[in-house]
Enzyme design. Structure first.
Site, PDB file in Angstrom:
ATOM      1  N   CYS A 382      42.736  30.377  35.610  1.00  0.00           N
ATOM      2  CA  CYS A 382      41.792  30.144  34.514  1.00  0.00           C
ATOM      3  C   CYS A 382      41.396  28.664  34.470  1.00  0.00           C
ATOM      4  O   CYS A 382      40.692  28.192  35.349  1.00  0.00           O
ATOM      5  CB  CYS A 382      42.379  30.641  33.200  1.00  0.00           C
ATOM      6  N   HIS A 516      43.470  36.193  34.802  1.00  0.00           N
ATOM      7  CA  HIS A 516      44.904  36.029  34.532  1.00  0.00           C
ATOM      8  C   HIS A 516      45.689  37.135  35.242  1.00  0.00           C
ATOM      9  O   HIS A 516      46.026  38.162  34.634  1.00  0.00           O
ATOM     10  CB  HIS A 516      45.175  36.075  33.028  1.00  0.00           C
ATOM     11  N   GLU A 518      48.718  37.282  35.983  1.00  0.00           N
ATOM     12  CA  GLU A 518      50.071  37.473  35.443  1.00  0.00           C
ATOM     13  C   GLU A 518      50.143  38.631  34.460  1.00  0.00           C
ATOM     14  O   GLU A 518      51.214  39.215  34.247  1.00  0.00           O
ATOM     15  CB  GLU A 518      50.568  36.186  34.776  1.00  0.00           C
TER      16      GLU A 518
END
EC number: 6.3.4.2
Length: 544
Positions: A382, A516, A518
């Site tokens: 990001c 993102h 994750e």
């Protein structure tokens, strides 16, 4: 019809209701049940999207674009069931909807009250879209006795009557503190917490007792006696070395059996938890270790990067190595700090995560430069990708005044505000002076990967879908000079207007992503970018 498990907490907050809910859901899944987990947050914010990371921790984004509590990340990682907007509700959103209805005249002149209007809204949320499930687990945020949570406690009390007593179970998580000076565990806080809960009309069916020391059989009997629950339903919950050991611990103590028994379901079939045992074994017996530095803005509270931390752990599981995470404040790399280079030199890889605002941005850019020049594996997420593009613009593309319009007026706005984008075939638009809450590019979006690129090889695909949370983006008008400076735009939105991934072919591992990743990583299915990043760190560790 789905059965409901309501999870409350007592004595103190942060006891691990979310992990307990996620673990119980995982155990029920292993028995073949269909489950979903939901979170009731009593705060008056509509969602956590505008809350400080230091107050709330991470904002977890779902595929459908909801900004939710970080506990939903635990739910998804443990159960594998993607969370949705309908899985998280706040008092703020409930009151917002009720007031909007009142203004429209939907209540036909009635006096709008907490009971029945607020409690009915909570009950509707709990029951919504549950027909295809066996169990719905609902975690009530906060602690029993908090003023903010009273409408939720009343609503779940009513639901036991609405749904039938055999279809609702209450699980209460409490603390059994150890008094070192006396050398004793104290059950009185648990007794008082249960007394408070019963004063609101709820008798817990199962008690889960967090404790630092083993709970003697005599203390379990005492808690059962004074709290009016079967002794088998008093479940000790000791601290675990890893959160991925927690389902194994709870099963060993009989949590899933106690909950099923409370429903009148006496299932004696042995549970096969080999998947969880394999994860536990890999974490306990790594074959190596790597050190990865996270250069961030909110490193004072690691919960601000909860999913990131877990995704790195998952990358370690995939590579059978222990990942040592060093949390580094980005501001330490600004100016001529002699400790900065030393801090970075000891790392096997560098990760710059997402964030907002100018503070610490120059430090992140300095960390990117170090990784690029010293050939240290680099992962930008990001804002981290945006900093990688600004660093490249300044130092390899000749755009010395490159910056982001997020930080103020710029002669070379390499990063700019995105005011429109495509979602599901339709254009979404945002104004620069609009509200902050819920106005970003949120949720899952597709991207097309460049043939032959490093990321296409990592994903083993040309098309991907990842979750986003941002309102600034790499300015497409700077694509050509940035590519001349060595950056390759290896992932783009399907319409070719929004850069999603950049990489450097002349570097061992240098990747920046606007999304993102994750948020989609799981212990049994580590995200490929994190698995490959940890593998690159492991390779780097053998060079230094």
């Amino acid at each position: 019809m789905a059965r409901f498990i309501f999870i409350t907490g007592g004595v103190v907050s942060s006891l691990g209701k979310g992990l307990m809910a996620a673990s119980l859901a995982a155990l029920l899944q292993e028995r073949g049940f269909r489950v979903r987990i939901r979170k009731f947050d009593p705060y008056l914010n509509v969602d956590p999207g505008t809350m400080s990371p230091y107050q709330h921790g991470e904002v977890y984004v779902t595929d459908d674009g909801a900004e939710t509590d970080l506990d939903l990340g635990h739910y998804e990682r443990f159960s594998g069931v993607p969370s949705r907007r309908s899985d998280n509700i706040t008092s703020g959103r409930i009151y917002q909807n009720i007031i909007a209805k009142e203004r429209r005249g939907d209540y036909l002149g009635a006096t709008v009250q907490v009971i029945p209007h607020v409690t009915d809204a909570i009950k509707d949320f709990a029951r919504d879209d549950t027909d295809d499930l066996d169990f719905v687990l609902c975690e009530i945020g906060g602690t029993v006795g908090d003023i903010e949570s009273l409408p939720f406690i009343e609503a779940i009390r009513q639901l036991k009557n609405d749904l039938g007593r055999g279809n609702v179970v209450f699980v209460h998580l409490t603390l059994v503190p150890y008094i070192a000076a006396a050398g004793e565990l104290k059950t009185k806080p648990t007794q008082h917490s249960v007394r408070d809960l019963t004063s609101f009309g709820i008798q817990p069916d199962v008690l889960v007792c967090r404790t630092e020391h083993p709970l003697p059989d005599s203390e379990r009997s005492k808690i059962a006696l004074f709290c009016n629950v079967p002794k088998e339903a008093v479940i000790p919950a000791l601290d675990a070395k890893s959160i991925y050991d927690v389902p194994l611990h709870y099963h060993a103590e009989g949590l899933d059996k106690a909950v099923l028994s409370a429903f009148g379901l006496n299932i004696e079939t042995p549970l096969d938890l080999h998947r969880w045992k394999e994860i536990s074994d890999r974490l306990a017996n790594p074959e190596g270790e790597v050190t990865i530095g996270v250069v961030g803005k909110y490193v004072g509270l690691q919960d601000a990067y909860k999913s990131l931390h877990e995704a790195l752990v998952h990358g370690g599981i995939a590579n059978r190595v222990k990942v040592n995470i060093v949390w580094l404040d980005a501001e330490m790399f600004e100016g001529n700090n002699p400790e900065a280079a030393e801090a970075l030199s000891s790392l096997h890889a560098i990760l710059v995560p997402g964030g907002f605002g100018e503070r610490g941005s120059e430090g992140k850019i300095a960390a990117v430069k170090f990784a690029r020049e010293h050939k240290v594996p680099f992962f930008g997420i990001c804002l981290g990708m945006q900093m990688a593009c600004i660093e490249g613009a300044r130092n390899t593309a000749g755009l010395k005044k490159a910056s982001s319009s997020e930080f103020g007026p710029s002669e070379e706005p390499v990063i700019g505000l995105i005011t429109e984008w495509e979602r599901d075939g339709e254009r979404e638009e945002r104004a620069a002076d609009g509200d902050l809450g819920g106005t970003m590019r949120l949720g899952a979006y597709p991207a097309v990967l460049k043939a032959g690129s490093q990321v296409a090889e990592i994903y083993n695909s040309r098309e991907i879908t990842e979750r986003h949370r941002h309102r600034y983006e790499v300015n497409i008008h700077y694509k050509e000079p940035l590519e001349k400076g060595g950056l390759v735009f290896s992932g783009m939105s399907p319409d070719g207007l929004l850069p999603e991934i950049v990489e450097r072919p002349d570097h061992p591992w240098f990747i920046g992503v606007q999304f993102h990743p994750e948020l989609k990583s799981k212990p049994f299915d580590p995200h490929p970018l994190f698995s490959d990043f940890v593998a690159a760190a492991l390779k780097q560790s053998r060079l230094v």
